[in-house]
Design a protein around this motif. Structure first.
Motif, PDB file in Angstrom:
ATOM      1  N   GLU A 187      64.679  24.804 -53.997  1.00  0.00           N
ATOM      2  CA  GLU A 187      65.813  24.046 -54.542  1.00  0.00           C
ATOM      3  C   GLU A 187      66.880  24.992 -55.076  1.00  0.00           C
ATOM      4  OE1 GLU A 187      64.618  21.115 -57.422  1.00  0.00           O
ATOM      5  OE2 GLU A 187      62.902  20.495 -56.211  1.00  0.00           O
ATOM      6  N   VAL A 188      66.437  26.019 -55.786  1.00  0.00           N
ATOM      7  CA  VAL A 188      67.373  26.995 -56.346  1.00  0.00           C
ATOM      8  C   VAL A 188      68.146  27.685 -55.227  1.00  0.00           C
ATOM      9  CG1 VAL A 188      67.524  29.187 -57.597  1.00  0.00           C
ATOM     10  CG2 VAL A 188      66.067  27.353 -58.455  1.00  0.00           C
ATOM     11  N   ALA A 189      67.436  28.106 -54.176  1.00  0.00           N
ATOM     12  CA  ALA A 189      68.092  28.791 -53.061  1.00  0.00           C
ATOM     13  C   ALA A 189      69.088  27.890 -52.359  1.00  0.00           C
ATOM     14  CB  ALA A 189      67.040  29.293 -52.071  1.00  0.00           C
ATOM     15  N   PRO A 244      80.824  22.755 -64.981  1.00  0.00           N
ATOM     16  CA  PRO A 244      79.581  23.508 -64.829  1.00  0.00           C
ATOM     17  C   PRO A 244      78.385  22.565 -64.811  1.00  0.00           C
ATOM     18  CG  PRO A 244      80.423  23.752 -67.058  1.00  0.00           C
ATOM     19  CD  PRO A 244      81.473  23.013 -66.278  1.00  0.00           C
ATOM     20  N   MET A 245      77.380  22.916 -64.037  1.00  0.00           N
ATOM     21  CA  MET A 245      76.153  22.137 -63.976  1.00  0.00           C
ATOM     22  C   MET A 245      74.971  23.064 -64.223  1.00  0.00           C
ATOM     23  SD  MET A 245      76.811  19.537 -60.773  1.00  0.00           S
ATOM     24  CE  MET A 245      77.769  20.670 -59.770  1.00  0.00           C
ATOM     25  N   LEU A 246      74.092  22.627 -65.099  1.00  0.00           N
ATOM     26  CA  LEU A 246      72.894  23.392 -65.423  1.00  0.00           C
ATOM     27  C   LEU A 246      71.718  22.699 -64.744  1.00  0.00           C
ATOM     28  CD1 LEU A 246      72.521  25.920 -67.220  1.00  0.00           C
ATOM     29  CD2 LEU A 246      71.627  24.389 -68.982  1.00  0.00           C
ATOM     30  N   TYR A 247      71.018  23.427 -63.874  1.00  0.00           N
ATOM     31  CA  TYR A 247      69.956  22.845 -63.059  1.00  0.00           C
ATOM     32  C   TYR A 247      68.635  23.520 -63.414  1.00  0.00           C
ATOM     33  CZ  TYR A 247      67.834  20.811 -58.848  1.00  0.00           C
ATOM     34  OH  TYR A 247      67.055  20.087 -57.972  1.00  0.00           O
ATOM     35  N   VAL A 248      67.752  22.764 -64.069  1.00  0.00           N
ATOM     36  CA  VAL A 248      66.454  23.292 -64.483  1.00  0.00           C
ATOM     37  C   VAL A 248      65.442  23.073 -63.368  1.00  0.00           C
ATOM     38  CG1 VAL A 248      64.566  23.065 -66.144  1.00  0.00           C
ATOM     39  CG2 VAL A 248      66.950  22.853 -66.918  1.00  0.00           C
ATOM     40  N   SER A 249      64.774  24.139 -62.941  1.00  0.00           N
ATOM     41  CA  SER A 249      63.826  23.992 -61.829  1.00  0.00           C
ATOM     42  C   SER A 249      62.836  25.151 -61.786  1.00  0.00           C
ATOM     43  CB  SER A 249      64.584  23.924 -60.497  1.00  0.00           C
ATOM     44  OG  SER A 249      63.681  23.781 -59.412  1.00  0.00           O
ATOM     45  N   HIS A 250      61.642  24.860 -61.267  1.00  0.00           N
ATOM     46  CA  HIS A 250      60.686  25.924 -60.963  1.00  0.00           C
ATOM     47  C   HIS A 250      60.489  26.018 -59.448  1.00  0.00           C
ATOM     48  CE1 HIS A 250      58.041  22.338 -61.091  1.00  0.00           C
ATOM     49  NE2 HIS A 250      57.385  22.964 -60.139  1.00  0.00           N
ATOM     50  N   SER A 251      61.346  25.310 -58.689  1.00  0.00           N
ATOM     51  CA  SER A 251      61.258  25.312 -57.230  1.00  0.00           C
ATOM     52  C   SER A 251      62.260  26.307 -56.654  1.00  0.00           C
ATOM     53  CB  SER A 251      61.550  23.910 -56.669  1.00  0.00           C
ATOM     54  OG  SER A 251      61.742  23.959 -55.270  1.00  0.00           O
ATOM     55  N   ILE A 252      61.768  27.380 -56.076  1.00  0.00           N
ATOM     56  CA  ILE A 252      62.657  28.407 -55.537  1.00  0.00           C
ATOM     57  C   ILE A 252      63.462  27.873 -54.348  1.00  0.00           C
ATOM     58  CG2 ILE A 252      60.957  29.396 -53.966  1.00  0.00           C
ATOM     59  CD1 ILE A 252      63.603  31.297 -56.027  1.00  0.00           C
ATOM     60  N   THR A 275      61.429  29.371 -35.102  1.00  0.00           N
ATOM     61  CA  THR A 275      60.734  28.211 -35.647  1.00  0.00           C
ATOM     62  C   THR A 275      60.262  28.414 -37.084  1.00  0.00           C
ATOM     63  OG1 THR A 275      58.704  29.033 -34.615  1.00  0.00           O
ATOM     64  CG2 THR A 275      59.969  27.376 -33.400  1.00  0.00           C
ATOM     65  N   SER A 276      60.524  29.577 -37.663  1.00  0.00           N
ATOM     66  CA  SER A 276      60.053  29.827 -39.024  1.00  0.00           C
ATOM     67  C   SER A 276      60.976  29.232 -40.082  1.00  0.00           C
ATOM     68  CB  SER A 276      59.912  31.338 -39.260  1.00  0.00           C
ATOM     69  OG  SER A 276      61.173  31.980 -39.212  1.00  0.00           O
ATOM     70  N   ILE A 277      62.179  28.807 -39.689  1.00  0.00           N
ATOM     71  CA  ILE A 277      63.146  28.246 -40.638  1.00  0.00           C
ATOM     72  C   ILE A 277      62.994  26.729 -40.678  1.00  0.00           C
ATOM     73  CG2 ILE A 277      65.572  28.091 -41.302  1.00  0.00           C
ATOM     74  CD1 ILE A 277      64.485  30.918 -41.295  1.00  0.00           C
ATOM     75  N   ALA A 278      62.668  26.194 -41.848  1.00  0.00           N
ATOM     76  CA  ALA A 278      62.518  24.749 -42.009  1.00  0.00           C
ATOM     77  C   ALA A 278      63.876  24.099 -42.251  1.00  0.00           C
ATOM     78  CB  ALA A 278      61.590  24.449 -43.184  1.00  0.00           C
ATOM     79  N   PRO A 279      64.066  22.845 -41.837  1.00  0.00           N
ATOM     80  CA  PRO A 279      65.337  22.149 -42.095  1.00  0.00           C
ATOM     81  C   PRO A 279      65.716  22.137 -43.567  1.00  0.00           C
ATOM     82  CG  PRO A 279      64.006  20.899 -40.545  1.00  0.00           C
ATOM     83  CD  PRO A 279      63.134  22.016 -41.054  1.00  0.00           C
ATOM     84  N   SER A 280      64.729  22.101 -44.468  1.00  0.00           N
ATOM     85  CA  SER A 280      65.014  22.077 -45.906  1.00  0.00           C
ATOM     86  C   SER A 280      65.592  23.390 -46.414  1.00  0.00           C
ATOM     87  CB  SER A 280      63.743  21.738 -46.692  1.00  0.00           C
ATOM     88  OG  SER A 280      62.730  22.696 -46.430  1.00  0.00           O
ATOM     89  N   ASP A 281      65.492  24.451 -45.586  1.00  0.00           N
ATOM     90  CA  ASP A 281      66.015  25.761 -45.991  1.00  0.00           C
ATOM     91  C   ASP A 281      67.427  26.011 -45.462  1.00  0.00           C
ATOM     92  OD1 ASP A 281      63.808  26.610 -47.463  1.00  0.00           O
ATOM     93  OD2 ASP A 281      62.747  27.240 -45.660  1.00  0.00           O
ATOM     94  N   ILE A 282      68.048  24.976 -44.911  1.00  0.00           N
ATOM     95  CA  ILE A 282      69.395  25.112 -44.373  1.00  0.00           C
ATOM     96  C   ILE A 282      70.339  24.226 -45.192  1.00  0.00           C
ATOM     97  CG2 ILE A 282      70.886  24.746 -42.376  1.00  0.00           C
ATOM     98  CD1 ILE A 282      68.397  25.168 -40.629  1.00  0.00           C
ATOM     99  N   GLY A 283      71.336  24.838 -45.789  1.00  0.00           N
ATOM    100  CA  GLY A 283      72.261  24.090 -46.645  1.00  0.00           C
ATOM    101  C   GLY A 283      73.693  24.542 -46.477  1.00  0.00           C
ATOM    102  N   ILE A 284      74.555  23.987 -47.298  1.00  0.00           N
ATOM    103  CA  ILE A 284      75.972  24.303 -47.280  1.00  0.00           C
ATOM    104  C   ILE A 284      76.269  25.281 -48.407  1.00  0.00           C
ATOM    105  CG2 ILE A 284      78.311  23.361 -47.396  1.00  0.00           C
ATOM    106  CD1 ILE A 284      76.724  22.420 -44.987  1.00  0.00           C
ATOM    107  N   PRO A 285      76.919  26.423 -48.130  1.00  0.00           N
ATOM    108  CA  PRO A 285      77.223  27.372 -49.202  1.00  0.00           C
ATOM    109  C   PRO A 285      78.290  26.829 -50.121  1.00  0.00           C
ATOM    110  CG  PRO A 285      78.279  28.071 -47.165  1.00  0.00           C
ATOM    111  CD  PRO A 285      77.399  26.884 -46.819  1.00  0.00           C
ATOM    112  N   ASP A 311      67.510  18.212 -65.452  1.00  0.00           N
ATOM    113  CA  ASP A 311      66.204  18.785 -65.768  1.00  0.00           C
ATOM    114  C   ASP A 311      65.178  18.340 -64.733  1.00  0.00           C
ATOM    115  OD1 ASP A 311      63.977  19.883 -66.875  1.00  0.00           O
ATOM    116  OD2 ASP A 311      64.005  18.711 -68.722  1.00  0.00           O
ATOM    117  N   GLU A 312      64.885  19.230 -63.786  1.00  0.00           N
ATOM    118  CA  GLU A 312      63.932  18.941 -62.706  1.00  0.00           C
ATOM    119  C   GLU A 312      64.209  17.569 -62.082  1.00  0.00           C
ATOM    120  OE1 GLU A 312      61.652  21.040 -61.655  1.00  0.00           O
ATOM    121  OE2 GLU A 312      60.990  22.319 -63.306  1.00  0.00           O
TER     122      GLU A 312
END
Length: 367
Positions: free
Chosen positions: A195-197, A185-193, A353-363, A157-158
């Motif tokens: 984190e969800v992405a 299964p993991m349930l992830y509660v968030s209002h941060s898009i 330069t528009s892509i932040a490091p935080s927007d790069i993850g592992i699928p 939960d957040e």
């Protein structure tokens, strides 16, 4: 293993009415504050009792109003990670981790403890007290404690809400590892898009106690009709790519996508690594013809899949680029000027330069 939830509940003037299935991986309950996300999590955990419905994990029924089944919290075999780590300050890390023995009703084997510590990279912290830990370290230990209770479902939960951006970046790779290596299964509660992405394989979008959208993360985030729910400024989609080279001199990394090559600021991952990138809708420019003599390095062919025009001046454009679905946010005037319609061939332009490091993850490796 999967989680099935079909519940209705009234809390004063607020009504909860949801029906969904969460498969392996991370299912994100996403929505604004007060939308009912935590209420759903608490009902699954047994912290609140719904008025009616059913909750089950595979064939194990946790709650069924018709059959009058309501298994107590301590017998549900669930792990729950809250916003705050809630570690016992008088116990060291090892003792905090082994506290979960009380809930699993069995001793934690040294090998099991070692495996979880290695997974979360907390071996060196075992003899420390919580006061000597960073916020990110505390949350990793809270997750480890939940996992050591041998849960059939992990609820978070957040879990990053109390951390600053640096600490969030520290812990997200461990959550990706849990998603890919654990078969629960993991349930992830968030209002941060963001984190969800970065983390979710499935998204359940909640608004005022009801499910508005549900499905694979890549489909929900790229749906133009979901923009009002996701938030105009936070809307964006996921692009899959593979690292093919690093240019040390220019500090750039070249990627291969299903529709062409991209160049981004250096990504410190090995060549051949599969990644997924969150591209915000307002960072995409659309052109009807191939641009010439511009500074932007990234130009990919695409097709207009859908156009959503709300009440304001903006429009959300759903695009397909090779095998990927993307989302662009432009003005209605631009739609009219370009004479855009479904099925049109176009080009998307993206600044490196528009892509932040935080927007790069592992699928998710299983998808």
């Amino acid at each position: 293993m999967s989680l099935y939830v079909n519940i209705k509940h009234h809390l004063g003037n607020f009504s909860l009415d949801v029906n969904f299935t969460a498969p392996n991986g991370i299912t994100a309950l996403f929505g604004r504050s007060g939308s009912g996300k935590t209420s759903i999590a608490n009902a699954i955990a047994g912290l609140t009792k719904p008025d009616q419905g059913e909750v089950r994990i595979n064939d194990k029924v946790l709650f069924n109003s018709e059959e009058k089944i309501n298994i107590p919290v301590h017998d549900r075999a669930l792990g729950y990670v809250f916003q705050e780590s809630r570690l016992f300050p008088h116990l060291n890390v090892r003792q905090n981790l082994k506290f979960s023995e009380r809930f699993s009703k069995q001793l934690i084997a040294d090998q099991q403890l070692s495996e979880i510590c290695k997974l979360l990279d907390i071996e060196r912290l075992l003899d420390r007290k919580p006061i000597n830990l960073s916020g990110g370290e505390k949350q990793r230990i809270a997750i480890g404690r939940a996992l050591l209770s041998n849960p059939s479902l992990l609820i978070m939960d957040e879990p990053l809400a109390s951390l600053d951006e640096h600490r969030k970046m520290e812990i997200i790779p461990y959550l990706e590892r849990l998603r890919d290596e654990l078969k629960i299964p993991m349930l992830y509660v968030s209002h941060s898009i963001s984190e969800v992405a970065r983390l979710a394989t499935t998204v359940i979008a909640i608004n005022e106690g009801k499910i508005i959208k549900a499905g694979a993360a890549k489909d929900i985030l790229a749906d133009p009709n979901a923009v009002p729910l996701l938030g105009v400024r936070d809307a964006g989609a996921l692009l899959n790519a593979r690292i093919i080279s690093h240019d040390i001199e220019d500090s750039l990394t070249e990627l291969q996508t299903s529709s062409g090559k991209l160049v981004l600021p250096q990504i410190k991952m090995p060549i051949g690594t599969q990644i997924r990138i969150r591209i915000e809708a307002h960072d995409i420019i659309i052109a009807k013809e191939m641009p010439k003599e511009i500074s932007t390095l990234n130009i990919l062919p695409a097709t207009v899949k859908d156009i959503y025009q709300g009440e304001g001046p903006g429009a959300a454009i759903g695009l397909t680029a090779g095998e990927d679905a993307l989302l662009a946010r432009i003005t209605k005037r631009s739609v009219k000027r370009l004479n855009l319609s479904k099925g049109d061939e176009c080009f998307i332009i993206l600044k490196s330069t528009s892509i932040a490091p935080s927007d790069i993850g592992i699928p998710n490796k299983s998808v």
